[in-house]
Design an enzyme around this catalytic site. Structure first.
Site, PDB file in Angstrom:
ATOM      1  N   GLU A 129       0.846  -1.192   0.000  1.00 19.36           N
ATOM      2  CA  GLU A 129       0.000   0.000   0.000  1.00 19.36           C
ATOM      3  C   GLU A 129       0.882   1.243   0.000  1.00 19.36           C
ATOM      4  O   GLU A 129       1.888   1.304   0.712  1.00 19.36           O
ATOM      5  CB  GLU A 129      -0.903   0.032   1.239  1.00 19.36           C
ATOM      6  CG  GLU A 129      -1.780   1.288   1.309  1.00 19.36           C
ATOM      7  CD  GLU A 129      -2.674   1.300   2.522  1.00 19.36           C
ATOM      8  OE1 GLU A 129      -3.605   0.461   2.558  1.00 19.36           O
ATOM      9  OE2 GLU A 129      -2.458   2.124   3.435  1.00 19.36           O
TER      10      GLU A 129
ATOM     11  N   ALA B 124      -7.887  12.574   2.721  1.00 20.77           N
ATOM     12  CA  ALA B 124      -8.788  12.903   3.825  1.00 20.77           C
ATOM     13  C   ALA B 124      -9.925  13.793   3.341  1.00 20.77           C
ATOM     14  O   ALA B 124      -9.726  14.747   2.599  1.00 20.77           O
ATOM     15  CB  ALA B 124      -8.012  13.608   4.938  1.00 20.77           C
TER      16      ALA B 124
ATOM     17  N   HIS C 145      -8.284   3.085  -3.543  1.00 19.22           N
ATOM     18  CA  HIS C 145      -9.145   3.259  -2.374  1.00 19.22           C
ATOM     19  C   HIS C 145     -10.209   4.320  -2.690  1.00 19.22           C
ATOM     20  O   HIS C 145      -9.934   5.306  -3.379  1.00 19.22           O
ATOM     21  CB  HIS C 145      -8.340   3.729  -1.170  1.00 19.22           C
ATOM     22  CG  HIS C 145      -7.370   2.724  -0.643  1.00 19.22           C
ATOM     23  ND1 HIS C 145      -7.062   2.640   0.709  1.00 19.22           N
ATOM     24  CD2 HIS C 145      -6.627   1.775  -1.255  1.00 19.22           C
ATOM     25  CE1 HIS C 145      -6.169   1.672   0.895  1.00 19.22           C
ATOM     26  NE2 HIS C 145      -5.893   1.136  -0.295  1.00 19.22           N
TER      27      HIS C 145
ATOM     28  N   ARG D 281     -15.619   3.150   4.336  1.00 21.16           N
ATOM     29  CA  ARG D 281     -16.447   4.220   4.898  1.00 21.16           C
ATOM     30  C   ARG D 281     -15.620   5.489   5.026  1.00 21.16           C
ATOM     31  O   ARG D 281     -16.048   6.572   4.669  1.00 21.16           O
ATOM     32  CB  ARG D 281     -16.989   3.810   6.280  1.00 21.16           C
ATOM     33  CG  ARG D 281     -18.023   4.791   6.814  1.00 21.16           C
ATOM     34  CD  ARG D 281     -18.191   4.701   8.304  1.00 21.16           C
ATOM     35  NE  ARG D 281     -17.017   5.191   8.999  1.00 21.16           N
ATOM     36  CZ  ARG D 281     -17.005   5.546  10.283  1.00 21.16           C
ATOM     37  NH1 ARG D 281     -18.109   5.456  10.996  1.00 21.16           N
ATOM     38  NH2 ARG D 281     -15.904   5.964  10.856  1.00 21.16           N
TER      39      ARG D 281
ATOM     40  N   ALA E 155     -19.575   1.398   4.222  1.00 22.98           N
ATOM     41  CA  ALA E 155     -18.836   0.859   3.079  1.00 22.98           C
ATOM     42  C   ALA E 155     -19.687  -0.129   2.295  1.00 22.98           C
ATOM     43  O   ALA E 155     -19.551  -0.252   1.072  1.00 22.98           O
ATOM     44  CB  ALA E 155     -17.549   0.197   3.553  1.00 22.98           C
TER      45      ALA E 155
END
Length: 289
Positions: A16, A50, A78, A108, A124
């Site tokens: 990741e 974010a 993502h 979520r 989610a």
């Protein structure tokens, strides 16, 4: 390719990465990817910014495109839902499709007091169902929490929510970081009892910085076993020793996980290709056996 198909062939090994913050030079992540690609992971996932807004999320798509189309490595984008509307998700999906990115990790997302949440998606599982309802050929992965999501009342509730996510169409799960393998094994047993039969990758974060890991633990609730606590106490103030000890701890975790038949291992690289390479080199023969 559907990421879940990889698990039929081998123990999957993946990384990741995250887009740089807006005040950072975007070239740094491209340099990181240049080094990570040579390690030939099965896929690389790219996190989402974010609040679901801003340059970071455009960069998520750009990085996924580079990974898939330039490096020839599968990728997962993502996508979080609390700060997205159906319209903004639609635009994200269209851009992914234009860049031939087929896999999404539906989340979520964490609560961010700096942004107002939207009303279109609450969980989610809602996002997962919506993505698949578009019939655009996407495959959806989900997150899971071996030590229970911090906002869940208990493990039973958390497993029920996970089942909803899988029933909505998530066909591959990536776990939150953990440092005690027995916690993960106990979780997998509960997952199977609940009738969840999709591949579950173990999320491993190398402990290379004492303050960083303390911050991460406070955010996600992962427990620190006594073995790791002693490592932190002994080497925490010596950056080089802490890095080497943290890498060794992660390698030991991975070897034990593979020996116990884990579906896959997902490394939270923290955009550090040196650490990823040390781990990858150490476990290469184990992953291939």
């Amino acid at each position: 390719m559907n990421i879940s198909d990889l698990f039929r062939q081998k123990t999957v090994f993946s990384f990741e990465v995250f887009p740089p913050k807006k005040e950072s030079n975007v070239d740094t992540i491209y340099k990181t990817l240049e080094e990570l690609k040579d390690l030939r992971p099965d896929f690389i996932s790219v996190t989402y910014g974010a609040g679901g807004v801003g340059v970071a999320n455009a960069t998520t798509i750009d990085l996924c495109s580079r990974i898939k189309n330039q490096y020839g490595i599968e990728t997962i984008a993502h996508l979080s839902c609390l700060y997205n509307t159906k319209d903004s998700v639609d635009r994200f999906l269209e851009r992914l499709k234009e860049n031939h990115v087929d896999n999404i990790l539906a989340l979520r997302g964490d609560i961010n007091p700096d942004y107002a949440t939207k009303k279109d998606f609450k969980y989610a599982s809602d996002l997962t169902e919506y993505i698949l309802s578009k019939n655009m050929g996407f495959h959806v992965s989900g997150a899971c929490y071996p030590e229970t999501h911090q906002e869940a009342e208990n493990m039973l509730e958390d497993i029920k929510n996970l089942k909803k996510k899988v029933d909505a169409g998530a066909d591959h799960l990536i776990s939150q970081l953990f440092f005690d393998n027995q916690v993960f094994y106990d979780f997998i047993e509960k997952v199977k009892i609940a009738g969840i039969n999709v591949p579950v990758e173990a999320g491993i974060m190398p402990v290379t910085n004492k303050k960083q890991i303390e911050r991460m633990v406070s955010m996600c609730g992962a427990s620190i076993p006594s073995k790791l606590s002693k490592v932190l106490q002994r080497f925490g103030d010596n950056p080089e020793a802490m890095r080497d000890a943290g890498i060794s701890y992660a390698v030991d975790q991975i070897i034990d996980l593979v020996a116990n038949g884990v579906d896959g291992v997902h490394i939270y690289t923290m955009n550090d290709p040196y650490v990823a390479k040390r781990i990858s080199d150490s476990v290469a023969s184990v992953m291939e056996s």
